[in-house]
Design a protein around this motif. Structure first.
Motif, PDB file in Angstrom:
ATOM      1  N   ALA A  19     -14.937 -69.162  -6.907  1.00 23.36           N
ATOM      2  CA  ALA A  19     -15.308 -68.146  -6.030  1.00 23.36           C
ATOM      3  C   ALA A  19     -16.800 -68.131  -5.352  1.00 23.36           C
ATOM      4  O   ALA A  19     -17.568 -68.676  -6.355  1.00 23.36           O
ATOM      5  CB  ALA A  19     -15.145 -66.699  -6.481  1.00 23.36           C
ATOM      6  N   GLN A  20     -17.310 -67.963  -4.344  1.00 23.78           N
ATOM      7  CA  GLN A  20     -18.692 -67.953  -4.075  1.00 23.78           C
ATOM      8  C   GLN A  20     -19.483 -66.791  -4.779  1.00 23.78           C
ATOM      9  O   GLN A  20     -19.085 -65.616  -4.893  1.00 23.78           O
ATOM     10  CB  GLN A  20     -18.880 -67.910  -2.445  1.00 23.78           C
ATOM     11  N   SER A 359     -29.440 -74.860   2.507  1.00 22.44           N
ATOM     12  CA  SER A 359     -30.425 -75.751   1.578  1.00 22.44           C
ATOM     13  C   SER A 359     -29.541 -75.959   0.385  1.00 22.44           C
ATOM     14  O   SER A 359     -29.287 -75.301  -0.332  1.00 22.44           O
ATOM     15  CB  SER A 359     -31.623 -75.001   1.125  1.00 22.44           C
ATOM     16  N   GLY A 360     -29.286 -77.334   0.546  1.00 23.59           N
ATOM     17  CA  GLY A 360     -28.327 -78.072  -0.743  1.00 23.59           C
ATOM     18  C   GLY A 360     -27.020 -77.325  -0.530  1.00 23.59           C
ATOM     19  O   GLY A 360     -26.256 -77.307   0.577  1.00 23.59           O
ATOM     20  N   ASN A 361     -26.641 -76.615  -1.519  1.00 24.19           N
ATOM     21  CA  ASN A 361     -25.314 -75.991  -1.620  1.00 24.19           C
ATOM     22  C   ASN A 361     -25.328 -74.537  -1.590  1.00 24.19           C
ATOM     23  O   ASN A 361     -24.387 -73.873  -2.059  1.00 24.19           O
ATOM     24  CB  ASN A 361     -24.452 -76.574  -2.723  1.00 24.19           C
ATOM     25  N   THR A 362     -26.332 -73.956  -0.917  1.00 31.45           N
ATOM     26  CA  THR A 362     -26.790 -72.620  -1.057  1.00 31.45           C
ATOM     27  C   THR A 362     -26.987 -71.963   0.225  1.00 31.45           C
ATOM     28  O   THR A 362     -27.889 -72.649   1.167  1.00 31.45           O
ATOM     29  CB  THR A 362     -27.768 -72.391  -2.221  1.00 31.45           C
ATOM     30  N   LEU A 363     -26.195 -70.929   0.531  1.00 31.57           N
ATOM     31  CA  LEU A 363     -26.574 -70.315   1.750  1.00 31.57           C
ATOM     32  C   LEU A 363     -27.493 -69.142   1.521  1.00 31.57           C
ATOM     33  O   LEU A 363     -27.634 -68.502   0.416  1.00 31.57           O
ATOM     34  CB  LEU A 363     -25.404 -69.735   2.597  1.00 31.57           C
ATOM     35  N   TYR A 364     -28.604 -68.823   2.501  1.00 32.84           N
ATOM     36  CA  TYR A 364     -29.591 -67.878   2.267  1.00 32.84           C
ATOM     37  C   TYR A 364     -29.714 -67.025   3.446  1.00 32.84           C
ATOM     38  O   TYR A 364     -29.370 -67.212   4.591  1.00 32.84           O
ATOM     39  CB  TYR A 364     -31.005 -68.357   1.934  1.00 32.84           C
ATOM     40  N   GLY A 365     -29.607 -65.513   3.382  1.00 37.18           N
ATOM     41  CA  GLY A 365     -29.995 -64.631   4.440  1.00 37.18           C
ATOM     42  C   GLY A 365     -30.306 -63.190   4.056  1.00 37.18           C
ATOM     43  O   GLY A 365     -30.828 -62.991   2.961  1.00 37.18           O
ATOM     44  N   THR A 366     -30.132 -62.277   5.034  1.00 46.43           N
ATOM     45  CA  THR A 366     -30.544 -61.206   4.889  1.00 46.43           C
ATOM     46  C   THR A 366     -29.377 -60.039   5.145  1.00 46.43           C
ATOM     47  O   THR A 366     -28.723 -60.535   6.042  1.00 46.43           O
ATOM     48  CB  THR A 366     -31.898 -60.674   5.510  1.00 46.43           C
ATOM     49  N   ALA A 367     -29.539 -58.882   4.489  1.00 46.46           N
ATOM     50  CA  ALA A 367     -28.604 -57.790   5.128  1.00 46.46           C
ATOM     51  C   ALA A 367     -29.647 -56.569   5.490  1.00 46.46           C
ATOM     52  O   ALA A 367     -30.585 -56.103   4.406  1.00 46.46           O
ATOM     53  CB  ALA A 367     -27.665 -57.661   3.796  1.00 46.46           C
ATOM     54  N   ALA A 368     -29.034 -55.830   6.482  1.00 46.48           N
ATOM     55  CA  ALA A 368     -30.231 -55.001   6.742  1.00 46.48           C
ATOM     56  C   ALA A 368     -30.092 -53.631   6.062  1.00 46.48           C
ATOM     57  O   ALA A 368     -31.239 -52.735   6.183  1.00 46.48           O
ATOM     58  CB  ALA A 368     -29.688 -54.606   8.310  1.00 46.48           C
ATOM     59  N   ILE A 369     -29.125 -53.477   5.184  1.00 47.55           N
ATOM     60  CA  ILE A 369     -28.920 -52.183   4.521  1.00 47.55           C
ATOM     61  C   ILE A 369     -28.695 -52.565   3.187  1.00 47.55           C
ATOM     62  O   ILE A 369     -28.233 -53.646   2.953  1.00 47.55           O
ATOM     63  CB  ILE A 369     -28.155 -51.128   5.215  1.00 47.55           C
ATOM     64  N   GLY A 370     -28.563 -51.519   2.197  1.00 46.76           N
ATOM     65  CA  GLY A 370     -28.146 -51.795   1.035  1.00 46.76           C
ATOM     66  C   GLY A 370     -28.984 -52.079  -0.127  1.00 46.76           C
ATOM     67  O   GLY A 370     -30.298 -52.208   0.118  1.00 46.76           O
ATOM     68  N   GLY A 371     -28.566 -52.536  -1.188  1.00 47.69           N
ATOM     69  CA  GLY A 371     -29.640 -52.923  -2.242  1.00 47.69           C
ATOM     70  C   GLY A 371     -29.803 -51.727  -2.948  1.00 47.69           C
ATOM     71  O   GLY A 371     -29.592 -50.475  -2.669  1.00 47.69           O
ATOM     72  N   THR A 372     -30.704 -51.693  -4.215  1.00 46.10           N
ATOM     73  CA  THR A 372     -31.131 -50.538  -5.061  1.00 46.10           C
ATOM     74  C   THR A 372     -31.929 -49.549  -4.126  1.00 46.10           C
ATOM     75  O   THR A 372     -32.074 -48.593  -4.533  1.00 46.10           O
ATOM     76  CB  THR A 372     -31.744 -51.102  -6.004  1.00 46.10           C
ATOM     77  N   ASN A 373     -32.568 -50.065  -3.105  1.00 44.44           N
ATOM     78  CA  ASN A 373     -33.359 -49.093  -2.067  1.00 44.44           C
ATOM     79  C   ASN A 373     -32.765 -48.716  -0.941  1.00 44.44           C
ATOM     80  O   ASN A 373     -33.277 -48.023  -0.244  1.00 44.44           O
ATOM     81  CB  ASN A 373     -34.794 -49.655  -1.945  1.00 44.44           C
ATOM     82  N   ARG A 374     -31.542 -49.170  -0.527  1.00 48.61           N
ATOM     83  CA  ARG A 374     -30.786 -49.263   0.450  1.00 48.61           C
ATOM     84  C   ARG A 374     -31.465 -49.167   1.801  1.00 48.61           C
ATOM     85  O   ARG A 374     -31.426 -48.565   2.548  1.00 48.61           O
ATOM     86  CB  ARG A 374     -30.133 -47.650   0.381  1.00 48.61           C
ATOM     87  N   GLN A 382     -24.048 -69.053  -3.171  1.00 47.79           N
ATOM     88  CA  GLN A 382     -23.772 -70.439  -3.621  1.00 47.79           C
ATOM     89  C   GLN A 382     -22.483 -70.810  -3.257  1.00 47.79           C
ATOM     90  O   GLN A 382     -21.400 -69.994  -3.666  1.00 47.79           O
ATOM     91  CB  GLN A 382     -23.857 -70.272  -5.383  1.00 47.79           C
ATOM     92  N   LEU A 383     -22.264 -71.763  -2.752  1.00 42.87           N
ATOM     93  CA  LEU A 383     -20.799 -72.258  -2.280  1.00 42.87           C
ATOM     94  C   LEU A 383     -20.286 -73.140  -3.400  1.00 42.87           C
ATOM     95  O   LEU A 383     -21.018 -73.533  -4.157  1.00 42.87           O
ATOM     96  CB  LEU A 383     -21.177 -73.327  -1.052  1.00 42.87           C
ATOM     97  N   PRO A 384     -19.076 -73.253  -3.266  1.00 44.58           N
ATOM     98  CA  PRO A 384     -18.266 -74.148  -4.427  1.00 44.58           C
ATOM     99  C   PRO A 384     -18.748 -75.557  -4.155  1.00 44.58           C
ATOM    100  O   PRO A 384     -19.172 -75.998  -3.217  1.00 44.58           O
ATOM    101  CB  PRO A 384     -16.928 -73.952  -4.228  1.00 44.58           C
ATOM    102  N   PRO A 385     -18.835 -76.193  -5.196  1.00 50.86           N
ATOM    103  CA  PRO A 385     -18.892 -77.691  -5.057  1.00 50.86           C
ATOM    104  C   PRO A 385     -18.103 -78.425  -4.296  1.00 50.86           C
ATOM    105  O   PRO A 385     -16.840 -78.046  -4.345  1.00 50.86           O
ATOM    106  CB  PRO A 385     -19.004 -78.449  -6.688  1.00 50.86           C
ATOM    107  N   PRO A 386     -18.492 -79.546  -3.582  1.00 46.77           N
ATOM    108  CA  PRO A 386     -17.511 -80.267  -2.648  1.00 46.77           C
ATOM    109  C   PRO A 386     -16.597 -81.001  -3.327  1.00 46.77           C
ATOM    110  O   PRO A 386     -16.745 -81.330  -4.513  1.00 46.77           O
ATOM    111  CB  PRO A 386     -18.384 -81.061  -1.617  1.00 46.77           C
TER     112      PRO A 386
END
Length: 461
Positions: A19-20, A359-374, A382-386
């Protein structure tokens, strides 16, 4: 030469797909800023992004964070209203470029700053007549930047512009035309209106979208030359009930191999937007996927094996998903469901409005809400290895040893051999092989040697 003295070996064992794994790199909020809405950009091992609200000046921030989650820092926050609601960063050789999308008292601007936060400079301040609200990201070619404004211009329907990276040479290269009301359709014109997505540059051609108007009233895909000439609508979207192409394209296009990939936020079938493709001459339009519950606000990126990655801000189990799909529309898979832990009050994020970077085998992004500070998060997925290349067959043909292995389209492989099984030295056999489907093959002329052992190496994408 006896064929059976030429041996093949698979040195990489098959790997179980796991699983990712999503990791929150930074929890936003307060002085760090609130509600990121755009994709990150990456230079070396540092991610750069923007937030729409909060920060010391209350109008958002420009920040950086390392890919391992360390080193978070706010590079700039609009205390003197010099950069309200920053959007759409690009980075090149230690310099960031982006847009201030404007406020009640301004029409927005284009800015630059160093990657350490120093030397913030407004390169262009819009006046309304030359554009207003540069929401989309910038495209760069050498010392020239290209972008769009969602409004302004002579018809107030938006513009396409260029300027030099030092702020000189601003030119409006295209102004979208006036619209008229078409009963039963919408506001229409010949070219579209309200472009809100960044441009895609290929050679001397710019590709983009408008989120409204056009002949069908629901937006367009277009292209034009970098000098503003030869504007062509490649595809008009329509509000008619028989049209299933989609409505309101608001995301930047991806160009790969003469094919454009894009998304729409809605469609007329009662669904929630589409993922589409079309050729750069406007032919071959096809809907690859129809979304349910919520349509995407961001575009897609291309990874290995002809795989597209993107986000949808709502849908899935709770608060949006990251997904993958093949370029032919097959294999749609949810990689991650953003959710809320009701017991701890902790979120890994929600409403991923911006797109992803890989980048490599990892996706990076942002989420507009949530997290400890909401107030949003920066995350790594992290993607599974090919799947490793495994030699599946060997046979003799026309004086050659031939063998095949499982492959991923769009991925490059190098066949290697050695004559002594105990040796640690491998030699390349021929040139790199680019796979075009799910299998690849190679041949080696039968020689006078006693034996050869082969392996196949998957090369970095």
């Amino acid at each position: 030469m006896n064929l059976f003295r030429y041996l093949t070996i698979g040195l990489v064992l098959s790997t179980k797909l796991e699983a990712q794994t999503l990791t929150v790199l930074s929890n936003l909020g307060g002085d760090a800023g609130d509600r990121p809405q755009d994709a990150l950009v990456l230079e070396s091992n540092t991610l750069y992004g923007t937030t729409w609200y909060q920060g010391p000046g209350g109008n958002g921030t420009i920040f950086k964070v390392n890919t391992d989650g360390t080193g978070f820092a706010v590079l700039h926050s609009s205390i003197s209203n010099d950069c309200a609601h920053p959007r759409g960063l690009i980075v090149c050789n230690g310099t960031l470029y982006g847009s201030d999308t404007g406020s009640a008292s301004s029409y927005g601007s284009i800015f630059s700053l160093n990657a350490d936060g120093s030397s913030f400079t407004n390169l262009k301040v819009f006046s309304g007549s030359d554009g207003a609200g540069p929401i989309g990201g910038l495209a760069r070619d050498g010392n020239t930047l290209y972008g769009v404004t969602v409004g302004g211009g002579s018809a107030t329907n938006g513009t396409i512009f260029k300027l030099n990276t030092d702020g000189t040479g601003f030119t409006t290269i295209y102004t979208f035309t006036p619209t008229t009301w078409s009963p039963g359709v919408a506001w229409t014109n010949c070219d579209g209106a309200d472009p809100s997505a960044g441009l895609t540059l290929s050679g001397s051609t710019l590709f983009g979208t408008t989120q409204s108007a056009g002949m069908g009233g629901a937006g367009t895909v277009f292209k034009l030359n970098t000098d503003g000439s030869s504007f062509v609508v490649l595809h008009p979207f329509s509000y008619t009930s028989s049209n299933l192409d989609g409505e309101l394209p608001q995301a930047q296009l991806l160009l790969s191999g003469g094919v454009l990939y894009g998304t729409t936020q809605y469609d007329t079938s009662g669904g929630a937007g589409t993922l589409f493709r079309l050729n750069t001459d406007g032919s071959g339009f096809a809907v690859l996927h129809q979304f349910t519950n919520s349509g995407p606000l961001s575009g897609v990126i291309l990874g290995a094996a002809n795989t597209l990655y993107g986000t949808v801000p709502n849908g899935g189990i709770e608060l949006g998903v990251a997904y993958q799909v093949n370029t032919d529309g097959t294999g749609f898979t949810v990689l991650h469901n953003f959710s809320w832990d009701s017991e701890s009050g902790n979120w890994d994020g929600g409403l991923p409005l911006g797109g992803l970077i890989l980048s490599g085998n990892t996706l990076y992004g942002t989420a507009a809400i949530g997290g400890t500070n909401r107030a949003g998060t920066v995350f790594a997925l992290q993607l599974p290895p090919p799947a490793p290349p495994l030699i599946s067959g060997i046979f003799q043909t026309n004086g050659n040893v031939a063998f095949t292995w499982n492959a991923s389209a769009g991925v490059s492989y190098q066949v290697q051999y050695r004559t002594d099984f105990s040796s640690t030295t491998w030699a390349n056999l021929g040139s790199v092989i680019l796979a075009t489907n799910n299998a690849a093959s190679a041949t080696d002329p039968l020689g006078t040697g006693a034996q050869r052992f082969y392996r196949v190496v998957r090369l970095p994408h």
